[in-house]
Write a protein that holds these residues in place. Structure first.
Motif, PDB file in Angstrom:
ATOM      1  N   PHE A 100      20.934  11.484  -8.796  1.00 24.25           N
ATOM      2  CA  PHE A 100      21.835  10.964  -9.832  1.00 24.25           C
ATOM      3  C   PHE A 100      21.267  11.241 -11.220  1.00 24.25           C
ATOM      4  O   PHE A 100      22.001  11.648 -12.135  1.00 24.25           O
ATOM      5  CB  PHE A 100      22.018   9.454  -9.632  1.00 24.25           C
ATOM      6  CG  PHE A 100      22.983   8.825 -10.598  1.00 24.25           C
ATOM      7  CD1 PHE A 100      24.333   8.750 -10.288  1.00 24.25           C
ATOM      8  CD2 PHE A 100      22.549   8.333 -11.817  1.00 24.25           C
ATOM      9  CE1 PHE A 100      25.232   8.175 -11.175  1.00 24.25           C
ATOM     10  CE2 PHE A 100      23.440   7.760 -12.714  1.00 24.25           C
ATOM     11  CZ  PHE A 100      24.785   7.683 -12.387  1.00 24.25           C
ATOM     12  N   LEU A 101      19.969  11.040 -11.389  1.00 21.53           N
ATOM     13  CA  LEU A 101      19.342  11.290 -12.690  1.00 21.53           C
ATOM     14  C   LEU A 101      19.382  12.780 -13.038  1.00 21.53           C
ATOM     15  O   LEU A 101      19.613  13.159 -14.185  1.00 21.53           O
ATOM     16  CB  LEU A 101      17.897  10.796 -12.674  1.00 21.53           C
ATOM     17  CG  LEU A 101      17.704   9.277 -12.540  1.00 21.53           C
ATOM     18  CD1 LEU A 101      16.224   8.930 -12.439  1.00 21.53           C
ATOM     19  CD2 LEU A 101      18.350   8.549 -13.714  1.00 21.53           C
ATOM     20  N   ALA A 103      21.602  15.033 -11.939  1.00 24.75           N
ATOM     21  CA  ALA A 103      22.982  15.382 -12.261  1.00 24.75           C
ATOM     22  C   ALA A 103      23.369  14.831 -13.627  1.00 24.75           C
ATOM     23  O   ALA A 103      24.089  15.477 -14.393  1.00 24.75           O
ATOM     24  CB  ALA A 103      23.920  14.833 -11.185  1.00 24.75           C
ATOM     25  N   GLY A 104      22.869  13.634 -13.949  1.00 24.52           N
ATOM     26  CA  GLY A 104      23.149  13.048 -15.250  1.00 24.52           C
ATOM     27  C   GLY A 104      22.552  13.868 -16.377  1.00 24.52           C
ATOM     28  O   GLY A 104      23.167  14.032 -17.438  1.00 24.52           O
ATOM     29  N   TYR A 105      21.356  14.403 -16.126  1.00 26.39           N
ATOM     30  CA  TYR A 105      20.713  15.273 -17.120  1.00 26.39           C
ATOM     31  C   TYR A 105      21.557  16.510 -17.374  1.00 26.39           C
ATOM     32  O   TYR A 105      21.809  16.894 -18.530  1.00 26.39           O
ATOM     33  CB  TYR A 105      19.322  15.665 -16.630  1.00 26.39           C
ATOM     34  CG  TYR A 105      18.638  16.717 -17.457  1.00 26.39           C
ATOM     35  CD1 TYR A 105      18.121  16.419 -18.715  1.00 26.39           C
ATOM     36  CD2 TYR A 105      18.507  18.024 -16.984  1.00 26.39           C
ATOM     37  CE1 TYR A 105      17.485  17.389 -19.483  1.00 26.39           C
ATOM     38  CE2 TYR A 105      17.881  18.997 -17.740  1.00 26.39           C
ATOM     39  CZ  TYR A 105      17.373  18.670 -18.984  1.00 26.39           C
ATOM     40  OH  TYR A 105      16.757  19.642 -19.741  1.00 26.39           O
ATOM     41  N   SER A 106      22.015  17.149 -16.302  1.00 27.04           N
ATOM     42  CA  SER A 106      22.853  18.337 -16.435  1.00 27.04           C
ATOM     43  C   SER A 106      24.158  18.002 -17.144  1.00 27.04           C
ATOM     44  O   SER A 106      24.640  18.776 -17.983  1.00 27.04           O
ATOM     45  CB  SER A 106      23.138  18.932 -15.052  1.00 27.04           C
ATOM     46  OG  SER A 106      23.990  20.053 -15.136  1.00 27.04           O
ATOM     47  N   PHE A 107      24.734  16.851 -16.825  1.00 27.70           N
ATOM     48  CA  PHE A 107      25.991  16.415 -17.436  1.00 27.70           C
ATOM     49  C   PHE A 107      25.825  16.230 -18.946  1.00 27.70           C
ATOM     50  O   PHE A 107      26.651  16.693 -19.739  1.00 27.70           O
ATOM     51  CB  PHE A 107      26.443  15.109 -16.786  1.00 27.70           C
ATOM     52  CG  PHE A 107      27.743  14.576 -17.304  1.00 27.70           C
ATOM     53  CD1 PHE A 107      28.940  14.953 -16.720  1.00 27.70           C
ATOM     54  CD2 PHE A 107      27.784  13.706 -18.389  1.00 27.70           C
ATOM     55  CE1 PHE A 107      30.160  14.464 -17.198  1.00 27.70           C
ATOM     56  CE2 PHE A 107      28.981  13.213 -18.872  1.00 27.70           C
ATOM     57  CZ  PHE A 107      30.176  13.600 -18.274  1.00 27.70           C
ATOM     58  N   ILE A 108      24.736  15.574 -19.348  1.00 30.89           N
ATOM     59  CA  ILE A 108      24.506  15.311 -20.773  1.00 30.89           C
ATOM     60  C   ILE A 108      24.258  16.604 -21.535  1.00 30.89           C
ATOM     61  O   ILE A 108      24.799  16.819 -22.627  1.00 30.89           O
ATOM     62  CB  ILE A 108      23.322  14.344 -20.941  1.00 30.89           C
ATOM     63  CG1 ILE A 108      23.689  12.961 -20.395  1.00 30.89           C
ATOM     64  CG2 ILE A 108      22.916  14.237 -22.417  1.00 30.89           C
ATOM     65  CD1 ILE A 108      22.539  11.979 -20.382  1.00 30.89           C
ATOM     66  N   ALA A 168      29.204  15.686 -12.873  1.00 35.60           N
ATOM     67  CA  ALA A 168      29.982  14.457 -12.670  1.00 35.60           C
ATOM     68  C   ALA A 168      30.217  14.203 -11.181  1.00 35.60           C
ATOM     69  O   ALA A 168      30.062  13.070 -10.701  1.00 35.60           O
ATOM     70  CB  ALA A 168      31.312  14.560 -13.401  1.00 35.60           C
ATOM     71  N   ILE A 169      30.587  15.254 -10.446  1.00 35.74           N
ATOM     72  CA  ILE A 169      30.818  15.105  -9.002  1.00 35.74           C
ATOM     73  C   ILE A 169      29.534  14.712  -8.294  1.00 35.74           C
ATOM     74  O   ILE A 169      29.527  13.831  -7.414  1.00 35.74           O
ATOM     75  CB  ILE A 169      31.383  16.413  -8.414  1.00 35.74           C
ATOM     76  CG1 ILE A 169      32.767  16.712  -8.999  1.00 35.74           C
ATOM     77  CG2 ILE A 169      31.474  16.319  -6.890  1.00 35.74           C
ATOM     78  CD1 ILE A 169      33.343  18.039  -8.557  1.00 35.74           C
ATOM     79  N   GLN A 170      28.427  15.345  -8.668  1.00 34.61           N
ATOM     80  CA  GLN A 170      27.149  15.034  -8.031  1.00 34.61           C
ATOM     81  C   GLN A 170      26.726  13.592  -8.297  1.00 34.61           C
ATOM     82  O   GLN A 170      26.193  12.919  -7.410  1.00 34.61           O
ATOM     83  CB  GLN A 170      26.071  15.998  -8.525  1.00 34.61           C
ATOM     84  CG  GLN A 170      26.233  17.413  -7.995  1.00 34.61           C
ATOM     85  CD  GLN A 170      25.220  18.375  -8.589  1.00 34.61           C
ATOM     86  OE1 GLN A 170      24.778  18.205  -9.728  1.00 34.61           O
ATOM     87  NE2 GLN A 170      24.843  19.381  -7.832  1.00 34.61           N
ATOM     88  N   MET A 171      26.961  13.107  -9.510  1.00 32.51           N
ATOM     89  CA  MET A 171      26.623  11.716  -9.813  1.00 32.51           C
ATOM     90  C   MET A 171      27.433  10.761  -8.946  1.00 32.51           C
ATOM     91  O   MET A 171      26.915   9.762  -8.444  1.00 32.51           O
ATOM     92  CB  MET A 171      26.857  11.432 -11.295  1.00 32.51           C
ATOM     93  CG  MET A 171      25.792  11.984 -12.221  1.00 32.51           C
ATOM     94  SD  MET A 171      25.898  11.332 -13.909  1.00 32.51           S
ATOM     95  CE  MET A 171      27.443  12.070 -14.453  1.00 32.51           C
ATOM     96  N   ILE A 176      27.578   7.121  -4.286  1.00 34.09           N
ATOM     97  CA  ILE A 176      28.118   6.725  -2.982  1.00 34.09           C
ATOM     98  C   ILE A 176      26.997   6.592  -1.962  1.00 34.09           C
ATOM     99  O   ILE A 176      26.970   5.646  -1.164  1.00 34.09           O
ATOM    100  CB  ILE A 176      29.160   7.749  -2.500  1.00 34.09           C
ATOM    101  CG1 ILE A 176      30.405   7.708  -3.398  1.00 34.09           C
ATOM    102  CG2 ILE A 176      29.553   7.492  -1.044  1.00 34.09           C
ATOM    103  CD1 ILE A 176      31.431   8.769  -3.067  1.00 34.09           C
ATOM    104  N   GLN A 177      26.041   7.527  -2.012  1.00 37.73           N
ATOM    105  CA  GLN A 177      24.930   7.471  -1.062  1.00 37.73           C
ATOM    106  C   GLN A 177      24.016   6.285  -1.328  1.00 37.73           C
ATOM    107  O   GLN A 177      23.407   5.749  -0.400  1.00 37.73           O
ATOM    108  CB  GLN A 177      24.130   8.774  -1.092  1.00 37.73           C
ATOM    109  CG  GLN A 177      22.916   8.804  -0.173  1.00 37.73           C
ATOM    110  CD  GLN A 177      23.260   8.444   1.276  1.00 37.73           C
ATOM    111  OE1 GLN A 177      24.388   8.670   1.733  1.00 37.73           O
ATOM    112  NE2 GLN A 177      22.297   7.873   1.991  1.00 37.73           N
ATOM    113  N   VAL A 178      23.899   5.866  -2.576  1.00 32.02           N
ATOM    114  CA  VAL A 178      23.117   4.665  -2.866  1.00 32.02           C
ATOM    115  C   VAL A 178      23.716   3.476  -2.122  1.00 32.02           C
ATOM    116  O   VAL A 178      23.007   2.697  -1.472  1.00 32.02           O
ATOM    117  CB  VAL A 178      23.072   4.388  -4.385  1.00 32.02           C
ATOM    118  CG1 VAL A 178      22.504   2.994  -4.653  1.00 32.02           C
ATOM    119  CG2 VAL A 178      22.227   5.432  -5.098  1.00 32.02           C
ATOM    120  N   ILE A 179      25.037   3.328  -2.210  1.00 38.20           N
ATOM    121  CA  ILE A 179      25.716   2.233  -1.517  1.00 38.20           C
ATOM    122  C   ILE A 179      25.612   2.411  -0.003  1.00 38.20           C
ATOM    123  O   ILE A 179      25.293   1.474   0.738  1.00 38.20           O
ATOM    124  CB  ILE A 179      27.192   2.170  -1.934  1.00 38.20           C
ATOM    125  CG1 ILE A 179      27.308   1.910  -3.444  1.00 38.20           C
ATOM    126  CG2 ILE A 179      27.935   1.094  -1.148  1.00 38.20           C
ATOM    127  CD1 ILE A 179      28.714   1.985  -3.983  1.00 38.20           C
TER     128      ILE A 179
END
Length: 207
Positions: A100-101, A103-108, A168-171, A176-179
């Motif tokens: 998630f982190l 993917a978030g880096y790539s998104f930003i 965004a999709i990867q995040m 979902i996998q965290v849950i």
């Protein structure tokens, strides 16, 4: 669906997304499909490797971990034999956070680059960033401010938009996998409802 099966599905989806992210980032090193003479003429955000590191490398490891969970079965669900499954699911949560982190880096990075616009040879015969606060996004006539590399504006905009969507999709998938992983940690690899239901039945019998 068992939590392990869900993780397998998520991992199988993350792999091609990671590959596309790496490819998109590589293509950004060739603005307009051409090799630049001076690497300093590339947009600064290209060197942040958002697609290669964030959506790519940091996503491959979580995806492989998720795919490995498919080997777990439902034997001993909520029993002592499920300790290994629970540990594996908890580990997948940690890797999902890493993904998630990344993917978030790539998104930003992609969002910043899209808003900033590409570095190019401008009409005043200098290299720089001619656009401000994404003004070129709503006014295609401004694209003429970039003379070289040819078609650098749509090239960068398209590829960074792809990275933005992939991130965004990867995040979402990692969230979902965290849950899913937390449910697997609590209930093992079987369906949470059936698993927790058996726990309640056993508790009632003891009473």
């Amino acid at each position: 669906m068992c939590t392990g099966g869900c993780a397998k599905c998520l991992g199988g989806t993350l792999i091609p997304l990671a590959v596309f992210g790496v490819l998109a980032n590589i293509l950004l090193f060739f603005p307009g499909g051409k090799v630049v003479d001076d690497n300093s003429h590339l947009s600064e955000e290209v060197w942040y490797f958002g697609g290669i590191l964030g959506s790519g490398v940091l996503m491959i490891f979580p995806a492989l971990v998720f795919l490995g969970l498919q080997k777990n079965d439902c034997c001993g669900c909520c029993g002592s034999e499920s300790c290994g499954i629970r540990c594996a699911m908890f580990t997948s949560v940690l890797f999902a956070v890493i993904g998630f982190l990344g993917a978030g880096y790539s998104f930003i990075v992609s969002a910043v680059s899209i808003n900033k616009g590409p570095r190019c040879f401008m009409t005043n015969n200098t290299w720089g960033y001619p656009f401000h606060n994404g003004d070129y996004l709503s006014d295609q006539a401004l694209w003429s401010k970039c003379e070289e590399p040819h078609n650098v504006v749509p090239w960068n905009l398209t590829l960074f938009s792809i990275l933005l969507i992939i991130g965004a999709i990867q995040m979402i998938l990692c969230a979902i996998q965290v849950i899913n992983g937390l449910l697997g940690t609590l209930c093992g690899n079987c369906q949470c409802c059936g698993c927790c239901g058996r726990v309640m039945d056993q508790s009632n019998r003891l009473r």
